[in-house]
Design a protein around this motif. Sequence first.
Motif, PDB file in Angstrom:
ATOM      1  N   LYS A   9       0.829  -1.221   0.000  1.00 14.65           N
ATOM      2  CA  LYS A   9       0.000   0.000   0.000  1.00 14.65           C
ATOM      3  C   LYS A   9       0.856   1.261   0.000  1.00 14.65           C
ATOM      4  CE  LYS A   9      -2.742  -0.521   3.580  1.00 14.65           C
ATOM      5  NZ  LYS A   9      -2.288  -1.818   4.158  1.00 14.65           N
ATOM      6  N   CYS A  12       3.121   3.811  -4.638  1.00 12.65           N
ATOM      7  CA  CYS A  12       2.118   4.337  -5.558  1.00 12.65           C
ATOM      8  C   CYS A  12       1.974   3.385  -6.751  1.00 12.65           C
ATOM      9  CB  CYS A  12       2.535   5.713  -6.066  1.00 12.65           C
ATOM     10  SG  CYS A  12       2.718   6.935  -4.774  1.00 12.65           S
ATOM     11  N   GLU A  41       2.318   4.266   7.528  1.00  9.39           N
ATOM     12  CA  GLU A  41       2.349   5.065   6.290  1.00  9.39           C
ATOM     13  C   GLU A  41       1.844   6.488   6.529  1.00  9.39           C
ATOM     14  OE1 GLU A  41       0.144   3.461   2.889  1.00  9.39           O
ATOM     15  OE2 GLU A  41       0.021   5.516   2.150  1.00  9.39           O
ATOM     16  N   TYR A  57      10.177  10.170  -4.662  1.00  8.51           N
ATOM     17  CA  TYR A  57       9.001  10.870  -4.122  1.00  8.51           C
ATOM     18  C   TYR A  57       7.737  10.575  -4.923  1.00  8.51           C
ATOM     19  CZ  TYR A  57      10.661  14.337  -7.564  1.00  8.51           C
ATOM     20  OH  TYR A  57      11.118  14.951  -8.701  1.00  8.51           O
ATOM     21  N   ASN A  58       7.912  10.140  -6.160  1.00 13.04           N
ATOM     22  CA  ASN A  58       6.734   9.754  -6.956  1.00 13.04           C
ATOM     23  C   ASN A  58       6.295   8.311  -6.678  1.00 13.04           C
ATOM     24  OD1 ASN A  58       6.396  12.181  -8.331  1.00 13.04           O
ATOM     25  ND2 ASN A  58       7.920  11.622  -9.890  1.00 13.04           N
ATOM     26  N   PHE A  60       6.857   6.426  -3.420  1.00 16.43           N
ATOM     27  CA  PHE A  60       6.363   6.146  -2.067  1.00 16.43           C
ATOM     28  C   PHE A  60       5.107   6.977  -1.813  1.00 16.43           C
ATOM     29  CE2 PHE A  60      10.818   4.831  -1.601  1.00 16.43           C
ATOM     30  CZ  PHE A  60      10.636   3.568  -1.024  1.00 16.43           C
ATOM     31  N   ASN A  61       4.135   6.332  -1.194  1.00 19.17           N
ATOM     32  CA  ASN A  61       2.813   6.929  -1.011  1.00 19.17           C
ATOM     33  C   ASN A  61       2.733   7.858   0.201  1.00 19.17           C
ATOM     34  OD1 ASN A  61       0.340   7.226  -2.127  1.00 19.17           O
ATOM     35  ND2 ASN A  61      -0.317   5.118  -1.816  1.00 19.17           N
ATOM     36  N   CYS A  62       3.795   7.902   0.997  1.00 20.14           N
ATOM     37  CA  CYS A  62       3.793   8.791   2.164  1.00 20.14           C
ATOM     38  C   CYS A  62       4.264  10.181   1.735  1.00 20.14           C
ATOM     39  CB  CYS A  62       4.705   8.221   3.254  1.00 20.14           C
ATOM     40  SG  CYS A  62       6.354   7.827   2.673  1.00 20.14           S
ATOM     41  N   ASP A  63       4.210  11.167   2.647  1.00 19.21           N
ATOM     42  CA  ASP A  63       4.737  12.496   2.336  1.00 19.21           C
ATOM     43  C   ASP A  63       6.233  12.379   2.060  1.00 19.21           C
ATOM     44  OD1 ASP A  63       2.282  13.596   2.641  1.00 19.21           O
ATOM     45  OD2 ASP A  63       2.694  14.657   4.520  1.00 19.21           O
ATOM     46  N   MET A  64       6.695  13.136   1.047  1.00 18.61           N
ATOM     47  CA  MET A  64       8.089  13.001   0.623  1.00 18.61           C
ATOM     48  C   MET A  64       8.729  14.375   0.435  1.00 18.61           C
ATOM     49  SD  MET A  64       8.630   9.688   0.387  1.00 18.61           S
ATOM     50  CE  MET A  64      10.132   9.505  -0.576  1.00 18.61           C
TER      51      MET A  64
ATOM     52  N   ALA B 196       4.619  18.625   4.791  1.00 17.23           N
ATOM     53  CA  ALA B 196       4.874  17.187   4.960  1.00 17.23           C
ATOM     54  C   ALA B 196       4.718  16.847   6.439  1.00 17.23           C
ATOM     55  CB  ALA B 196       6.265  16.841   4.458  1.00 17.23           C
ATOM     56  N   GLY B 198       2.785  13.920   7.337  1.00 14.82           N
ATOM     57  CA  GLY B 198       2.160  12.592   7.358  1.00 14.82           C
ATOM     58  C   GLY B 198       0.757  12.680   6.794  1.00 14.82           C
ATOM     59  N   THR B 199       0.391  11.707   5.939  1.00 10.79           N
ATOM     60  CA  THR B 199      -0.928  11.759   5.280  1.00 10.79           C
ATOM     61  C   THR B 199      -2.060  11.423   6.236  1.00 10.79           C
ATOM     62  OG1 THR B 199      -0.873   9.422   4.671  1.00 10.79           O
ATOM     63  CG2 THR B 199       0.094  10.984   3.078  1.00 10.79           C
ATOM     64  N   MET B 201      -3.383   8.903   6.377  1.00 15.35           N
ATOM     65  CA  MET B 201      -4.221   8.082   5.481  1.00 15.35           C
ATOM     66  C   MET B 201      -5.524   8.811   5.117  1.00 15.35           C
ATOM     67  SD  MET B 201      -2.076   5.686   5.449  1.00 15.35           S
ATOM     68  CE  MET B 201      -2.724   4.217   4.643  1.00 15.35           C
ATOM     69  N   HIS B 205      -0.521  12.040  -0.888  1.00 16.68           N
ATOM     70  CA  HIS B 205       0.761  12.407  -0.270  1.00 16.68           C
ATOM     71  C   HIS B 205       1.254  13.761  -0.791  1.00 16.68           C
ATOM     72  CE1 HIS B 205       3.742  10.492  -3.406  1.00 16.68           C
ATOM     73  NE2 HIS B 205       2.674  10.927  -4.000  1.00 16.68           N
ATOM     74  N   HIS B 206       1.902  14.522   0.094  1.00 17.17           N
ATOM     75  CA  HIS B 206       2.489  15.809  -0.281  1.00 17.17           C
ATOM     76  C   HIS B 206       3.946  15.602  -0.675  1.00 17.17           C
ATOM     77  CE1 HIS B 206      -0.605  18.265   2.290  1.00 17.17           C
ATOM     78  NE2 HIS B 206      -1.096  17.852   1.139  1.00 17.17           N
ATOM     79  N   ILE B 207       4.350  16.283  -1.743  1.00 17.61           N
ATOM     80  CA  ILE B 207       5.738  16.199  -2.203  1.00 17.61           C
ATOM     81  C   ILE B 207       6.355  17.594  -2.151  1.00 17.61           C
ATOM     82  CG2 ILE B 207       7.245  15.646  -4.143  1.00 17.61           C
ATOM     83  CD1 ILE B 207       5.053  13.652  -5.086  1.00 17.61           C
ATOM     84  N   ILE B 208       7.447  17.721  -1.382  1.00 13.14           N
ATOM     85  CA  ILE B 208       8.174  18.998  -1.298  1.00 13.14           C
ATOM     86  C   ILE B 208       9.392  18.841  -2.198  1.00 13.14           C
ATOM     87  CG2 ILE B 208       9.270  20.671   0.254  1.00 13.14           C
ATOM     88  CD1 ILE B 208       6.443  20.055   1.194  1.00 13.14           C
TER      89      ILE B 208
END
Lengths: 189, 353
Positions: A9, A12, A41, A57-58, A60-64, B196, B198-199, B201, B205-208
């Motif tokens: 999960k 991505c 996650e 970063y594209n 992994f589904n977590c913040d990156m 950033a 944490g999502t 869930m 997801h946020h990308i910086i």
Amino acid sequence: MAVVFERPKSLCDVRLHYCAGCTHGIIHRLVAEVIDEMGIEGTTVGVCPVGCSVFAYNYFNCDMIEAPHGRAPAVATGVKRARPDLNVFTYQGDGDLAAIGTAETVHAATRGENIAIIFVNNGTYGMTGGQMAPTTLPGQVTTTSPYGRNPKTAGYPVHVCEMLSTLDGTALAVRTAVDTVPHIREQRR
Amino acid sequence: MEKVLMKGNEALAEAAIRAGCKCFFGYPITPQTELSEYLAKQMPKRGGVFLQAESEVAAINMVLGGAATGTRVMTSSSSPGISLKSEGISYIAGSDVPCRIVNVERGGPGLGSIQPSQQDYWQATKGLGHGDFRLIILAPNSVQEVVNLTSRAFDLGEKYRMPVMLLSDGLLGQMMEPVEFPEAVSEPADQSAWAATGTKMAREHHIINSLYIEANDLEEQVVKRYEKYAKIEESESDAELYLCDDAEIVITAFGATSRIVKSAVNKARAEGIKVGMFRPITLWPFPKKQLLDACKNAKNVLSVEMNMGQMVEDVKLALDCKLPVSFFGRTGGIIPTPNEVLAEIKKLNGGAQ
């Protein structure tokens, strides 16, 4: 029909850009499986390097967060100190971690920063087309050591795990290979 | 509210804590060290983080990480240290992350000197790292203004999602003045739409990130950022005009130098010379309209700086050849005296006397 093999999960649903035979895909999967198993996650922030895995970063589904070359442990330190409730990992290659980012790596370790560093060592600068890396073996041919790495002029490879093991702040430093199925299973443990 | 006597560097540190700064990452360098030392003492007692990094480079990247979580984060350094931070500042600007950077300027180039200087005007306003980007640059001229601009720096950074620099110097950092801390401090703006953290869930997801491998995508991002910069130029430029209404000579000066210039202007006025002072408080955006207003009756403009002539170029650009612009400066850590400036005023007022 029962599904016996699924995408973790925490990854991505996108196509990875890695070359055929590259093990980044396997290592991404291993990291994602661990995040899934731990159920973290939603509280995880990953920091990517400059190098082949720059686009992690594209994937992994977590913040990156994308860090400058070698600076991922410093960026991760900033995240963790600002938000101790988050789980923070970096994902770095050998050029990123053991050459331009040696200081950041050593000092994050010696401070005992509560972060995980996933260090992917392929012995070369892959993204720029195969130059000599700090971990290139003596005699190994690369585009910038075309006659093989000569320790008399280019020195010896850096032994990252051994070096970090000497620091009191390091909680765990392990090295495994991902070249065979048994090794992959071993690494996952 | 009672006034306290404080050193500029320490007042800045106290003001930062009061403005909600939660993390400080830095590396020791003269003449900003008191700022770090003050925060090292106070942050642990007041719920904040003080961390001495292994290098200036690491410190600015810790700022990137901390600021990426939407937390109010700050670093400070002095000229050579800011050069080292410039890589990280470019990434922070390219990732649209707000943060606050303090430069307590000293002499340069190279290791230079530890005395006060304004030699980093170009670096701050034009050349802080690679790529097309801007920083908002605030230039206080007193310990009180250092305090006043501190929470404004955080607010502006969050409003526009960009790094803001407070350009101090060795003179402001080291001198003591009575200072009053405002009761009301600004509240950090909500950063949850991009940070950033944490999502949980509960969202994508946020990308910086500052990497756009497709040229068209990168151009679009940069152009969008420049649209934001245009708005900032329109609404955030700030300046002090001192006795400019009837001034035939307008002196432009920023930061600590403006205090010396003000003394010179007062001396000249006492001798009947119609002279005024224009002081930009924002160095970027440079207050062009306010300068034109200050110069409405001027015949001559003189820029006085602690460098070899840096801001004078922006003064000339803003005036667009409408008026003759000359320059007087001392450099290398030498502070000009009011009498030196007065002599320059007299030269413009019909020759030396």
